[in-house]
Design an enzyme around this catalytic site. Structure first.
Site, mmCIF file in Angstrom:
data_model
loop_
_atom_site.group_PDB
_atom_site.id
_atom_site.type_symbol
_atom_site.label_atom_id
_atom_site.label_comp_id
_atom_site.label_asym_id
_atom_site.label_seq_id
_atom_site.Cartn_x
_atom_site.Cartn_y
_atom_site.Cartn_z
ATOM 1 C CG HIS A 25 -1.935 -1.092 1.285
ATOM 2 N ND1 HIS A 25 -2.472 -1.633 -0.013
ATOM 3 C CD2 HIS A 25 -2.582 -1.741 2.223
ATOM 4 C CE1 HIS A 25 -3.273 -2.431 0.268
ATOM 5 N NE2 HIS A 25 -3.462 -2.590 1.841
ATOM 6 C CG HIS A 69 -7.499 -0.502 2.531
ATOM 7 N ND1 HIS A 69 -7.965 -1.071 3.689
ATOM 8 C CD2 HIS A 69 -6.233 -1.379 2.029
ATOM 9 C CE1 HIS A 69 -7.354 -2.439 3.860
ATOM 10 N NE2 HIS A 69 -6.390 -2.501 3.109
ATOM 11 C CD GLU A 90 -8.135 -3.779 -0.362
ATOM 12 O OE1 GLU A 90 -6.807 -3.582 -0.808
ATOM 13 O OE2 GLU A 90 -8.158 -4.526 0.653
HETATM 14 C C1 BGC Z 1 -4.190 -6.359 2.753
HETATM 15 C C2 BGC Z 1 -4.198 -7.050 3.687
HETATM 16 C C3 BGC Z 1 -3.640 -6.129 4.810
HETATM 17 C C4 BGC Z 1 -4.749 -5.051 4.841
HETATM 18 C C5 BGC Z 1 -4.278 -3.973 5.885
HETATM 19 C C6 BGC Z 1 -5.272 -5.550 2.715
HETATM 20 O O1 BGC Z 1 -5.423 -4.881 1.546
HETATM 21 O O2 BGC Z 1 -4.718 -7.342 1.459
HETATM 22 O O3 BGC Z 1 -3.078 -8.205 3.754
HETATM 23 O O4 BGC Z 1 -3.564 -6.771 6.099
HETATM 24 O O5 BGC Z 1 -4.775 -4.528 3.713
HETATM 25 O O6 BGC Z 1 -3.067 -3.541 5.816
#
Ligand code: BGC
Length: 382
Positions: free
Chosen positions: A133, A207, A346
């Site tokens: 991310h 998210h 997402e």
């Molecule tokens: C990911 C997870 C992660 C979460 C928070 C999600 O988009 O797929 O693996 O733990 O985000 O970070």
């Protein structure tokens, strides 16, 4: 040169926004106030939009985050269906990306490495050995510029920012704008727009963690989910795609028909053990026209009757069943967020695409721009 690049990017971004930007105006139901201050004293704004039906959304320029989203259940009762915090500071310290826009590259990049134009880049590694991310200071932690917009379909806010060449290891300066519009029929439209000075990679996503019964109200295992996808991209134990594109048929990953999330989540399946539940990318059925909106997923909560449809022009959907929520984070109204107390849907490109040549491309060439759209549409199930 850099400065000129930034100015051009901002100008291109403003022109191609395609929407009439309006100064805040008393007819719009957008209230702007101070959300609070960060530890270093920076002031953070909050935007509250109420539509004609009384449903509302709160946004902040910190991380272009959705702070709250109140929609009616089958009796008309409004509840907040997203996780978050009552003040800005915990978003920088305690948040697993609650409500945020994630980027420059949403999801994981293997060991934070990829090559572009024959040169290898090393990104920040913030998820064990992988990049997740956008890195340590991803888009979720930036203070964006916010501007109230009025589209005719509803009021909204446009957030924009410039990511410098080299930020978190990414090449090339990048302009990014994310516009949220909340319509009178309870659809949240999200328009992403980005333009690059030099070649780079981009994957932008939202998210939010949803619980359609209301934030902090039990787990999402009783929610019913349908995903319009016949294939998914399996992962290794660090959640990086293996590169395979496998059929969901006869696996716990088959959501082609609506299914309670809890039905198969405890099945013995190597992929579920790697993810600690669902934490995977589904390969969405696409319309034959590139860039066309398609219905990606439908989520319903039988208890409240709330239903959320997800429409997008993106090729992938990461369904994350809140497996890392464990009660240790206390959010809005003092609620401790329980294990699987919310889920994320997402819309995005597949994880690790820069290292997987057969996945849809995420390269953005210098001088070009990227646009995409996702809609979260709320209603009540029959
Ligand atoms: C990911 C997870 C992660 C979460 C928070 C999600 O988009 O797929 O693996 O733990 O985000 O970070």
């Amino acid at each position: 040169m850099k400065r000129i690049g930034t100015l051009i990017l901002v100008a291109v971004g403003m022109l191609s926004a395609g929407w009439a930007l309006a100064e805040q105006d008393s007819r719009m139901k957008v209230v702007v106030d101070e959300f609070g201050k960060l530890a270093d004293g920076r002031k953070v704004d909050r935007y509250t939009i109420k539509n004609s039906s009384g449903a509302s959304i709160q946004l902040t320029n910190l991380g272009a985050i959705i702070v709250s989203l109140k929609v009616p259940d089958r009796t008309g009762k409004l509840d907040d269906v997203v996780l978050g915090f009552d003040e800005p500071a915990p978003y920088l310290t305690d948040s697993p990306y609650f409500g945020a826009v994630v980027g420059r590259y949403a999801n994981r990049i293997d060991e934070g490495r990829f090559s572009l134009n024959g040169r290898e880049y090393a990104l920040a590694t913030n998820n064990d050995q992988n990049h997740l991310h956008g890195g340590n200071l991803g888009f979720d932690k930036l203070l964006w510029q916010g501007q109230v917009v009025d589209t005719g379909r509803g009021a909204g806010v446009r957030f924009s920012t410039v990511s410098a060449d080299g930020d978190e290891g990414y090449p090339g300066e990048l302009f990014v704008a994310v516009t949220y519009v909340f319509t009178d029929d309870n659809a949240l439209e999200i328009n992403y727009q980005s333009s690059a000075v030099d070649d780079t990679v981009v994957n932008l996503s939202q998210h939010s963690y949803f619980n359609l019964a209301g934030q902090g109200d039990g787990s999402i295992l009783d929610h019913t989910l349908q995903i319009n996808a016949d294939f998914y991209t399996p992962v290794d134990r660090t959640l990086i795609p293996t590169g395979e594109i496998l059929s969901v048929k006869k696996t716990p990953f088959d959501f082609t028909q609506p299914k309670p999330i809890g039905r198969d989540i405890k099945a013995k399946h190597e992929q579920l053990s790697f993810g600690g539940g669902y934490d995977h990318n589904w390969v969405l059925r696409r319309s034959e026209f590139e860039g066309q909106m398609h219905l990606a997923a439908v989520l319903t909560d039988p208890g409240s009757g709330r239903k959320m449809e997800v429409l997008t022009d993106q090729p992938g959907l990461q369904f994350y069943s809140g497996n890392f929520l464990d009660g240790s984070v206390t959010g809005k109204e003092g609620v401790a967020y329980a294990y699987r107390g919310a889920l994320a849907l997402e819309t995005q490109h597949y994880p690790d695409s820069p290292n997987q040549p057969h996945f849809p491309r995420t390269t953005l060439r210098g001088g070009e721009s990227f646009t995409s759209k996702t809609i979260y549409r709320f209603s009540v199930a029959n």
